[in-house]
Design a protein around this motif. Structure first.
Motif, mmCIF file in Angstrom:
data_model
loop_
_atom_site.group_PDB
_atom_site.id
_atom_site.type_symbol
_atom_site.label_atom_id
_atom_site.label_comp_id
_atom_site.label_asym_id
_atom_site.label_seq_id
_atom_site.Cartn_x
_atom_site.Cartn_y
_atom_site.Cartn_z
ATOM 1 N N ALA A 4 -75.382 28.731 -23.433
ATOM 2 C CA ALA A 4 -75.814 27.753 -22.430
ATOM 3 C C ALA A 4 -74.681 26.815 -22.019
ATOM 4 O O ALA A 4 -74.876 25.937 -21.177
ATOM 5 N N GLY A 5 -73.500 26.974 -22.623
ATOM 6 C CA GLY A 5 -72.364 26.129 -22.272
ATOM 7 C C GLY A 5 -72.238 24.866 -23.107
ATOM 8 O O GLY A 5 -71.421 23.994 -22.804
ATOM 9 N N ARG A 6 -73.014 24.760 -24.172
ATOM 10 C CA ARG A 6 -72.952 23.575 -25.031
ATOM 11 C C ARG A 6 -71.870 23.779 -26.094
ATOM 12 O O ARG A 6 -72.006 24.635 -26.964
ATOM 13 N N PRO A 7 -70.786 23.005 -26.046
ATOM 14 C CA PRO A 7 -69.653 23.277 -26.930
ATOM 15 C C PRO A 7 -69.903 22.841 -28.379
ATOM 16 O O PRO A 7 -70.618 21.884 -28.641
ATOM 17 N N TYR A 8 -69.276 23.573 -29.286
ATOM 18 C CA TYR A 8 -69.357 23.234 -30.711
ATOM 19 C C TYR A 8 -67.985 23.193 -31.376
ATOM 20 O O TYR A 8 -67.859 22.801 -32.532
ATOM 21 N N PHE A 9 -66.940 23.586 -30.645
ATOM 22 C CA PHE A 9 -65.582 23.540 -31.199
ATOM 23 C C PHE A 9 -64.605 23.287 -30.070
ATOM 24 O O PHE A 9 -64.772 23.789 -28.953
ATOM 25 N N ARG A 10 -63.547 22.518 -30.390
ATOM 26 C CA ARG A 10 -62.494 22.242 -29.416
ATOM 27 C C ARG A 10 -61.154 22.214 -30.122
ATOM 28 O O ARG A 10 -61.026 21.694 -31.235
ATOM 29 N N THR A 11 -60.153 22.784 -29.487
ATOM 30 C CA THR A 11 -58.788 22.678 -29.991
ATOM 31 C C THR A 11 -57.866 22.397 -28.821
ATOM 32 O O THR A 11 -58.057 22.938 -27.722
ATOM 33 N N VAL A 12 -56.885 21.538 -29.046
ATOM 34 C CA VAL A 12 -55.981 21.103 -27.981
ATOM 35 C C VAL A 12 -54.550 21.505 -28.336
ATOM 36 O O VAL A 12 -54.109 21.324 -29.462
ATOM 37 N N GLY A 13 -53.837 22.057 -27.352
ATOM 38 C CA GLY A 13 -52.448 22.436 -27.563
ATOM 39 C C GLY A 13 -52.314 23.836 -28.135
ATOM 40 O O GLY A 13 -53.294 24.544 -28.367
ATOM 41 N N TYR A 14 -51.073 24.202 -28.370
ATOM 42 C CA TYR A 14 -50.780 25.512 -28.966
ATOM 43 C C TYR A 14 -49.554 25.365 -29.851
ATOM 44 O O TYR A 14 -48.474 25.005 -29.384
ATOM 45 N N GLY A 15 -49.727 25.653 -31.140
ATOM 46 C CA GLY A 15 -48.646 25.464 -32.105
ATOM 47 C C GLY A 15 -47.798 26.689 -32.352
ATOM 48 O O GLY A 15 -46.911 26.653 -33.210
ATOM 49 N N GLY A 16 -48.056 27.773 -31.630
ATOM 50 C CA GLY A 16 -47.227 28.955 -31.777
ATOM 51 C C GLY A 16 -47.783 30.026 -32.686
ATOM 52 O O GLY A 16 -47.072 30.978 -33.037
ATOM 53 N N ASP A 17 -49.052 29.907 -33.092
ATOM 54 C CA ASP A 17 -49.654 30.924 -33.961
ATOM 55 C C ASP A 17 -49.588 32.312 -33.322
ATOM 56 O O ASP A 17 -49.716 32.450 -32.099
ATOM 57 N N PRO B 1 -53.044 23.066 -23.201
ATOM 58 C CA PRO B 1 -54.366 23.655 -22.982
ATOM 59 C C PRO B 1 -55.423 23.025 -23.887
ATOM 60 O O PRO B 1 -55.110 22.591 -24.998
ATOM 61 N N THR B 2 -56.668 22.987 -23.414
ATOM 62 C CA THR B 2 -57.809 22.671 -24.263
ATOM 63 C C THR B 2 -58.716 23.898 -24.269
ATOM 64 O O THR B 2 -59.086 24.405 -23.217
ATOM 65 N N ILE B 3 -59.039 24.338 -25.479
ATOM 66 C CA ILE B 3 -59.903 25.500 -25.651
ATOM 67 C C ILE B 3 -61.228 25.028 -26.234
ATOM 68 O O ILE B 3 -61.250 24.306 -27.244
ATOM 69 N N PHE B 4 -62.324 25.411 -25.589
ATOM 70 C CA PHE B 4 -63.661 25.129 -26.104
ATOM 71 C C PHE B 4 -64.337 26.427 -26.502
ATOM 72 O O PHE B 4 -64.183 27.448 -25.825
ATOM 73 N N LEU B 5 -65.108 26.368 -27.581
ATOM 74 C CA LEU B 5 -66.086 27.410 -27.872
ATOM 75 C C LEU B 5 -67.448 26.792 -27.632
ATOM 76 O O LEU B 5 -67.739 25.689 -28.124
ATOM 77 N N ALA B 6 -68.286 27.476 -26.870
ATOM 78 C CA ALA B 6 -69.605 26.954 -26.528
ATOM 79 C C ALA B 6 -70.642 28.063 -26.701
ATOM 80 O O ALA B 6 -70.307 29.252 -26.726
ATOM 81 N N ASP B 7 -71.892 27.646 -26.837
ATOM 82 C CA ASP B 7 -72.954 28.653 -26.919
ATOM 83 C C ASP B 7 -73.214 29.229 -25.523
ATOM 84 O O ASP B 7 -72.558 28.850 -24.542
#
Length: 204
Positions: free
Chosen positions: A82-95, A74-80
């Motif tokens: 308006a849809g403009r992203p400021y953070f991205r994380t890829v994968g899932y480590g099991g947290d 998975p790729t997870i984005f956080l965006a404002d």
């Protein structure tokens, strides 16, 4: 609602990390209780079996896939809002759900820092404005900056023609590196398309 957006680009029926993330985090009581207070939740699914998706949804997801730089699933984005992203994380480590959710909420500070410095930059001039714009972009993934913050990058380069603070060269180099990486990705993609069928079968 003027909330930030949490985008989940996933493969619900073929991607083990996506399935685990959904089961362990997104379906947890912790996430369901906490996340909606901070985010509008957006689910962008690319299943192998598309029989439960409308043609409109499939087309929409493809457009989003082309707009946002997906680094894997998975790729997870956080965006404002308006849809403009400021953070991205890829994968899932099991947290655990608690830790994963807390991390996402804490990452909204990136957007708050971005906005505070952009507001200051709007009232500044010259090199000082360039420095504030740089502070706004500094915590953001370089690939996101290249894709969504070209206007700020162009301003920085124009505001510092003599490169006295090193910002002109920083962003010019970033653009060149982005172009190189884009070209490499195109070459790799073309190579995969041209790969003989028997070689592909062996690779499986």
């Amino acid at each position: 609602d003027n909330k930030d957006i949490l985008m989940d680009f996933t493969g619900s029926d073929w991607c083990p990390p996506c399935i685990n993330l959904n089961k362990r985090v997104f379906q947890s009581d912790t996430f369901k209780k906490t996340a909606p207070d901070h985010f509008v939740l957006m689910y962008v699914d690319f299943p192998r079996d598309k029989s439960h998706q409308s043609q409109e949804e499939v087309a929409q997801n493809e457009r989003l896939k082309n707009k946002y730089p997906i680094g894997g699933y998975p790729t997870i984005f956080l965006a404002d809002a308006a849809g403009r992203p400021y953070f991205r994380t890829v994968g899932y480590g099991g947290d655990a759900a608690e830790a994963y959710t807390k991390n996402l909420v804490e990452r909204t500070e990136i957007r708050k820092t971005r906005d505070a410095n952009l507001k200051k930059a709007a009232e500044a001039t010259g090199v000082e404005k360039a420095k504030l714009l740089d502070k706004a972009l500094a915590p953001i993934d370089a690939e996101l900056v290249l894709a969504f913050y070209s206007e700020e990058m162009e301003q920085i380069v124009k505001l510092e023609p003599e490169n006295e603070a090193g910002l002109k060269s920083k962003y010019e180099d970033m653009v060149v590196l982005g172009q190189v990486n884009e070209r490499l990705a195109e070459i790799q993609s073309a190579g995969r398309r041209a790969e003989p069928a028997e070689t592909k079968e062996e690779g499986r």
